[in-house]
Design an enzyme around this catalytic site. Structure first.
Site, PDB file in Angstrom:
ATOM      1  N   ASP A 269     -13.551  -8.797   8.535  1.00  0.00           N
ATOM      2  CA  ASP A 269     -12.504  -9.098   8.164  1.00  0.00           C
ATOM      3  C   ASP A 269     -11.550 -10.124   8.675  1.00  0.00           C
ATOM      4  O   ASP A 269     -10.345 -10.280   8.573  1.00  0.00           O
ATOM      5  CB  ASP A 269     -11.376  -7.665   8.070  1.00  0.00           C
ATOM      6  CG  ASP A 269     -11.542  -7.192   9.541  1.00  0.00           C
ATOM      7  OD1 ASP A 269     -12.188  -7.688  10.356  1.00  0.00           O
ATOM      8  OD2 ASP A 269     -11.013  -6.014   9.819  1.00  0.00           O
TER       9      ASP A 269
ATOM     10  N   GLN B 165      -4.817 -12.551   5.407  1.00  0.00           N
ATOM     11  CA  GLN B 165      -4.247 -11.424   5.264  1.00  0.00           C
ATOM     12  C   GLN B 165      -5.077 -10.511   4.984  1.00  0.00           C
ATOM     13  O   GLN B 165      -4.905  -9.587   4.093  1.00  0.00           O
ATOM     14  CB  GLN B 165      -2.966 -11.437   4.405  1.00  0.00           C
ATOM     15  CG  GLN B 165      -1.920 -12.383   4.653  1.00  0.00           C
ATOM     16  CD  GLN B 165      -1.130 -12.884   3.362  1.00  0.00           C
ATOM     17  OE1 GLN B 165      -0.453 -12.226   2.977  1.00  0.00           O
ATOM     18  NE2 GLN B 165      -1.633 -14.204   2.825  1.00  0.00           N
ATOM     19  N   CYS B 166      -6.271 -10.306   5.861  1.00  0.00           N
ATOM     20  CA  CYS B 166      -7.483  -9.654   5.177  1.00  0.00           C
ATOM     21  C   CYS B 166      -7.332  -8.314   4.749  1.00  0.00           C
ATOM     22  O   CYS B 166      -7.921  -7.792   3.796  1.00  0.00           O
ATOM     23  CB  CYS B 166      -8.213  -9.780   6.211  1.00  0.00           C
ATOM     24  SG  CYS B 166      -8.126  -8.932   7.709  1.00  0.00           S
ATOM     25  N   THR B 167      -6.601  -7.589   5.443  1.00  0.00           N
ATOM     26  CA  THR B 167      -6.433  -6.146   4.940  1.00  0.00           C
ATOM     27  C   THR B 167      -5.584  -5.758   3.953  1.00  0.00           C
ATOM     28  O   THR B 167      -5.608  -4.709   3.659  1.00  0.00           O
ATOM     29  CB  THR B 167      -6.062  -5.389   6.401  1.00  0.00           C
ATOM     30  OG1 THR B 167      -5.112  -5.739   6.730  1.00  0.00           O
ATOM     31  CG2 THR B 167      -7.509  -5.272   7.207  1.00  0.00           C
TER      32      THR B 167
END
Lengths: 166, 688
Positions: free
Chosen positions: B469, B552-554
């Site tokens: 991530d 803003q991976c998650t």
């Protein structure tokens, strides 16, 4: 053309009654709690394949069942060695004298037996409806008509006497 | 008629086990018998209708029924199942004694006259067995007990049609079919007056020493055997034993026996195949029959190699749930091969070992898709534990996994095996060292260990998926993969965008591809393709400052990870299928109007892009291909060379100071030349 479960059941019951009369060996299997779609017709015979290395003759068991998803009958078969190990699909093809170019993949393929939930070689039902529609629409016993057409593909011959049911 | 006498030969039975016998036996052994070693009564079946050369005795699931209910035209054989709990007991038990105990039952049934009333009792077999239910291996040995001392002589034989006319045969057959099944195996035919079938006990009185033998003059002894051979079946041996015991005055006499053999003619059952045997009974005293010291019970079946020994049925393929699952999964894929993709190489896919770096939304979904393609080796690397928000998106976890604070990598591996036990899955709890994350004295050993483990894992696998991530965690695996020339598939997510990419594999081997087919069509050979970092011109550092897709991976639309994971797997499979593998060229069009990309260099699954960028807001994809950037901070020659020379020492420097990479690649120099970097409007999408 699709047939109803009731039609299927009537046809296989007629089939078995005549089988008894004709000294044939078809057997109807009914589960103890007779639910819909779980009655089926079987026959076992020994065949002597020309090109199978191990045995002089091998048992083949044929099952005629109702396919809920296709609304048609389906024909399954299995064969085994004398120690109980099943023949693989490829071995059974060989015993039935199928050759590569006969499009065996789309004719006879391995599927789970809809009632026993075990792998069986199955005559693929995707075109059965078409066959019933085109050839046997007016048959009084569509199972007899259909089986006498497709049975010989897998060395299952239906005696001409059954034709009186159609 | 000939006078020559030779010992009469008998055709022994061949056992034939229906698979359902082993299924039922297993079920009984597990649920009912357990460790009980006492002998169980079972049924065997044989038929004299349309016999084969070999007389066959069958057992199936109904063999375990209390009451005989064989199929039409079948006859009962009483069986004893003697099951041993260990292979040692099976091997070492006294076989002679086992067959003698069965013989004692026969002896008793004969002496008491029970066998005259119920002749089927003469049909007795036993199975000595040992079931290895872990492996689904069944060791077994059939025996059909007979006394070896009874040696009749053959005088003559001929077809039944020689002694009976057609109408008599029809009547005989009808009477036979009307017999109770227990009386069909052995019976008498009265020949004086009208032909008539009689039960044994109607003519033979038990132990009747005084009865005059003449009474039996007009009687033929008949039995049902199941062979086409010109010898009588095995059954005759015990029949003769019974006759000798109860009619001792017949010892040494010549008698007629009939092998009653049925055949089907259309829907009619005939007995024309039956054979008459003229047989001279041995001249043996009744007292001596069972008590003679030379009398021994014999009759074990020879095995498939024609040796006296047990047989082994390996039922794993049709009984073990794991084997069945594996076979079904393979079969499902084979269907694809048969109908749609005759050229697809499934073995190549099956044998590809996949390493998944990251066991989150992407890792879980990638693993499942690989499983569906038949991949059998899947290894996870992750450093996290399953948290409460995970299971709804990360499809290998359940709520229970959160409670124990379980490690993601190992839990994903375990759960994958639960879905499909045929997979070899492993999980490694490992933190991948990252640039810009300084390694202090205390972490040094741990970091080195993590690095070495990662190298080991990458070199042991064939396809490496980068599914983490953060951007900086992809740097080290990208570099190691570039150095080891591994096939690398990268997937990264934005909120509603995603990027899937295969990294170029830098080999000296020239790739066979025509460079540019038309002015609208550009082609990049597989060894010239870039990596995830090739479009970046800064070294990875603290990801909060980054500008890439995964920043803003998650926070993503939930479907994005599933789409991206599916595409990543399909891309990997396409590359595996291409004859050049990762060196397969990537084509892309320069003009929006020319969609007709040459299909010359595609694989059986279609074309193989370099990267797939998807935009969920528009529901569309673009397929850009980019070349390796010679100043790339992960895969450029300069970086790879320095890494290969100094390995961990070089890495340590990068971990401490990511800008070191910019120095190595000459990027710093470029900054100076370019002036203010912030002014450079860098947009990845435009690069296509």
């Amino acid at each position: 053309m699709q047939i109803t479960w009731e039609t299927f059941k009537r046809c296989i019951e007629e089939f078995q009654d005549l089988s008894n009369e004709l000294n044939d060996t078809w057997i109807i299997h009914k589960p103890e709690t007779e639910e819909n779609f779980t009655t089926y017709l079987t026959k076992k015979q020994f065949i002597t394949p020309k090109n199978f290395e191990e045995e002089s003759s091998i048992p083949v068991e044929y099952h005629v069942m109702y396919s809920i998803s296709y609304g048609t009958p389906i024909l399954c078969l299995n064969s085994w060695r004398n120690d109980g190990t099943l023949l693989t699909m490829e071995e059974l093809w060989k015993c039935l004298n199928f050759t590569e170019d006969e499009d065996m993949y789309s004719t006879l393929t391995q599927m789970d037996h809809p009632i026993l939930q075990r792998p069986f070689l199955t005559l693929h039902p995707c075109r059965t409806g078409e066959i019933l529609e085109n050839m046997f629409k007016d048959s009084r016993n569509i199972i007899v008509s259909w089986l006498s057409l497709v049975g010989p593909i897998v060395k299952l011959d239906v005696d001409l006497n059954y034709m009186k049911l159609t | 008629m000939s006078d020559t006498q030779s010992p009469l030969q008998f055709v022994p039975f061949s056992s034939c086990i229906n698979p359902s016998f082993w299924h039922k036996f297993t079920q009984l052994k597990l649920d009912v018998l357990k460790l009980d070693e006492s002998t169980a009564k079972i049924w065997g079946y044989y038929t004299n209708l349309d016999s084969q050369m070999k007389p066959i005795i069958e057992v199936d699931s109904t063999s375990f029924n209390n009451y005989y209910n064989g199929s039409k035209f079948y006859l009962p054989y009483h069986g004893l199942l003697i099951n041993k709990n260990t292979i040692e007991e099976f091997k070492e038990c006294d076989k002679k004694n086992i067959i003698k105990e069965a013989g004692d039952i026969l002896e008793n049934d004969i002496k008491t006259g029970r066998a005259l009333k119920d002749p089927a009792l003469l049909n007795l077999f036993l199975i000595l067995s040992y079931a290895d239910l872990k492996k689904y291996n069944f060791y077994y040995w059939f025996a059909f007990p007979v006394l070896n001392s009874i040696k009749p002589s053959y005088i003559n034989s001929y077809s039944i049609t020689k002694i009976y006319k057609e109408d008599e045969l029809i009547r005989l057959c009808k009477q036979y079919l009307d017999l109770d099944v227990n009386n069909r195996s052995y019976f008498l035919i009265e020949t004086k007056g009208d032909i008539q079938i009689l039960n044994l006990d109607s003519q033979i009185c038990p132990n009747n020493f005084s009865k005059n033998g003449n009474e039996l003059d007009c009687i033929i002894f008949a039995f049902s055997d199941s062979t086409l051979q010109s010898h009588p079946g095995w059954q005759l041996r015990n029949f003769i034993l019974l006759i000798l015991y109860h009619c001792p005055y017949l010892a040494g006499k010549i008698l007629n026996f009939i092998s009653f053999r049925l055949n089907r003619k259309g829907s009619e059952i005939k007995c024309d195949n039956s054979i008459v045997w003229e047989i001279k009974l041995p001249d043996i005293d009744k007292i001596d029959i069972f008590s003679n010291t030379n009398s021994t019970w014999v009759g074990f079946e020879a095995n498939e190699r024609d040796k006296m020994g047990p047989r082994l049925a390996k039922m794993k393929d049709s009984m073990s749930p794991t084997s069945l699952a594996e076979a079904s999964v393979d079969l499902n894929l084979k269907l694809m091969k048969w109908r749609l993709l005759p050229d697809v190489n499934l073995d190549k896919i099956k044998s590809s070992k996949c390493l998944l770096l990251g066991a989150g939304t992407l890792g879980c979904a990638v693993a499942r898709n690989l499983l569906a393609w038949g991949v059998r080796t899947i290894t996870f690397v992750d450093n996290g534990t399953v948290s409460y928000s995970n299971p709804v998106r990360q499809n290998l976890f359940t709520f229970e996994d959160c409670i124990g604070n379980k490690q993601k990598a190992t839990t994903a591996a375990e759960n994958l095996s639960k879905i499909f036990p045929g997979v070899t899955s492993g999980g490694h709890n490992l933190t991948i060292p990252m640039p810009g994350h300084p390694v202090g004295e205390s972490l040094l050993a741990q970091t080195k260990e993590a690095y070495e483990k990662l190298v080991k894992l990458i070199s042991e696998h064939d396809v490496i998926f980068l599914l983490m991530d953060s951007r900086e965690s992809r740097w080290l695996p990208t570099l190691i993969c570039a150095s080891l020339k591994k096939m690398t598939i990268n997937a990264a997510l934005g909120f509603d965008t995603y990027l899937i990419m295969r990294h170029g594999v830098n080999t000296d081997k020239a790739c066979e591809v025509a460079p540019n087919i038309s002015k609208h069509l550009k082609c990049v050979p597989g060894n010239k393709l870039g990596c995830y970092f090739c479009n970046d011109i800064t070294a990875p550092g603290d990801s909060l400052k980054d500008r890439t897709l995964d920043q803003q991976c998650t926070v993503t639309r939930p479907g994005v990870s599933n789409i991206a994971a599916a595409l990543a797997v399909e891309l990997a499979i396409s590359v595996i299928q291409h004859e050049q593998g990762p060196l397969a060229p990537a084509f892309y069009t320069l003009s929006k109007f020319e969609q007709d990309v040459s299909r010359e260099n595609e694989c059986n699954l279609g074309i193989i892009p370099h990267s797939i960028r998807g935009f969920l807001s528009m529901f569309n994809h673009v397929l850009p291909a980019t070349e390796r950037y010679n100043q790339c901070i992960a895969c450029s020659d300069a970086v790879v060379k320095l890494y290969e020379e100094k390995t961990f020492e070089f890495l340590l420097e990068v971990f401490q100071k990511p800008s070191y990479l910019e120095e190595v690649t000459g990027l710093s120099k470029m900054y100076t030349n370019c002036g203010e970097l912030e002014d450079l409007d860098f947009n990845e999408e435009d690069s296509s």
